[in-house]
Design a protein around this motif. Structure first.
Motif, short mmCIF file in Angstrom:
data_model
loop_
_atom_site.label_atom_id
_atom_site.label_comp_id
_atom_site.label_asym_id
_atom_site.label_seq_id
_atom_site.Cartn_x
_atom_site.Cartn_y
_atom_site.Cartn_z
N TYR A 75 -40.20 -5.19 25.67
CA TYR A 75 -39.59 -6.49 25.90
C TYR A 75 -38.11 -6.31 26.23
N ALA A 126 -38.54 -10.92 29.27
CA ALA A 126 -39.86 -10.45 29.71
C ALA A 126 -40.51 -9.68 28.57
N SER A 128 -44.13 -7.26 27.91
CA SER A 128 -45.24 -6.60 28.59
C SER A 128 -46.00 -5.70 27.61
N LYS A 166 -35.70 -13.23 38.68
CA LYS A 166 -36.71 -14.09 38.07
C LYS A 166 -38.04 -14.03 38.82
N PRO A 170 -43.19 -9.01 35.12
CA PRO A 170 -42.59 -8.63 33.83
C PRO A 170 -42.31 -7.13 33.68
N LEU A 173 -39.42 -5.94 35.84
CA LEU A 173 -38.13 -6.33 35.29
C LEU A 173 -37.75 -5.43 34.13
N LYS A 203 -42.98 -13.70 31.45
CA LYS A 203 -41.56 -13.74 31.74
C LYS A 203 -41.10 -15.19 31.63
#
Length: 251
Positions: A75, A126, A128, A166, A170, A173, A203
């Motif tokens: 994260y 985000a 994941s 944006k 996820p 990022l 996200k």
């Protein structure tokens, strides 16, 4: 009037001096930009993973032996100024852990991460979930941990922009955020995360008005997200709960 004669040697030396001078100027600009980062912001905003629930694991093993999935939860939280330029990142990591059917991992197992935020700025988070079926996975993750739980500032003010970031998936990022923190190629080279390893993620973007609500203390965000899918006809379902809140006043 005496004529100036530029020989090839003089031209070459002049060119070299120009390159060196330009490099020194760029380096001084980089240092200047790094030093001018506001490391406190208007408030410190915190990302907390409240729980991870394995409603249905993917790998149940032979004869339904419930061996579980080898999971890592990644994260990140990214802060942007009012111009939408990235100012800092902070990353978190949980795992690798073998997670069995119906396991519930609570908040005390996850590191909280916070970041300086700015009024009229932006915020992007985000989360994941990945599965690492690799005997070297834990050793690799130990290297990643050195780049977590610490706010990192880009060397240049204009590394990326909120409007661009944006739209990233996820895991992309998060991979980018680890790169900014100093750990390059987390996804492709170090962890070699394939399509099947990426179980999914979420996200969330906060614009200036939403971020101001958090900073003013009038809004605490609590989210529940289901990560579900199937790999090789093996379905899975994980539920992650997280929160965004003001940690303390930084000014």
């Amino acid at each position: 009037m005496e004529k100036l004669i530029f020989t090839p040697l003089l031209i070459k030396k002049s060119y070299i001096y120009s390159i060196v001078l330009l490099a020194l100027l760029l380096n001084s600009c980089t240092l200047f930009q790094t030093k001018t980062h506001d490391t406190t912001g208007d408030a410190a905003v915190q990302l907390t993973i409240n729980s991870l629930h394995a409603k249905q694991v993917q790998e149940k093993g032979l004869l339904d032996s419930d061996t579980g999935d080898e999971l890592a939860l990644l994260y990140t939280i990214n802060a942007y100024n009012k111009e939408g330029q990235l100012t800092s990142v902070n990353n978190g990591l949980w795992g690798i852990r073998q997670t069995k059917q119906n396991a519930l991992i609570l908040a005390d197992q996850f590191d909280k991460i916070d970041i300086p935020a700015y009024r009229d700025g932006r915020l992007l988070i985000a989360v994941s979930l990945i599965e690492i079926d690799d005997f070297k996975g834990e050793r690799k993750m130990d290297k990643v941990r050195d780049y977590t739980k610490s706010v990192r500032f880009p060397k240049l003010l204009r590394v990326s922009a909120f409007d661009e970031d944006k739209n990233l998936p996820p895991l992309e990022l998060i991979d980018r955020s680890f790169k900014i923190a100093g750990y390059k190629y987390f996804k492709t080279k170090q962890m070699d995360v394939s399509t099947n390893d990426d179980l999914g993620g979420t996200k969330q973007a906060f614009d200036a008005a939403e971020l101001n609500n958090i900073i003013n203390g009038s809004k605490t965000i609590k989210e529940t997200y289901e990560i579900d899918g199937a790999n090789v006809n093996e379905p899975y379902l994980y539920i992650v709960k997280y929160g965004i809140q003001l940690k303390k006043s930084a000014k």
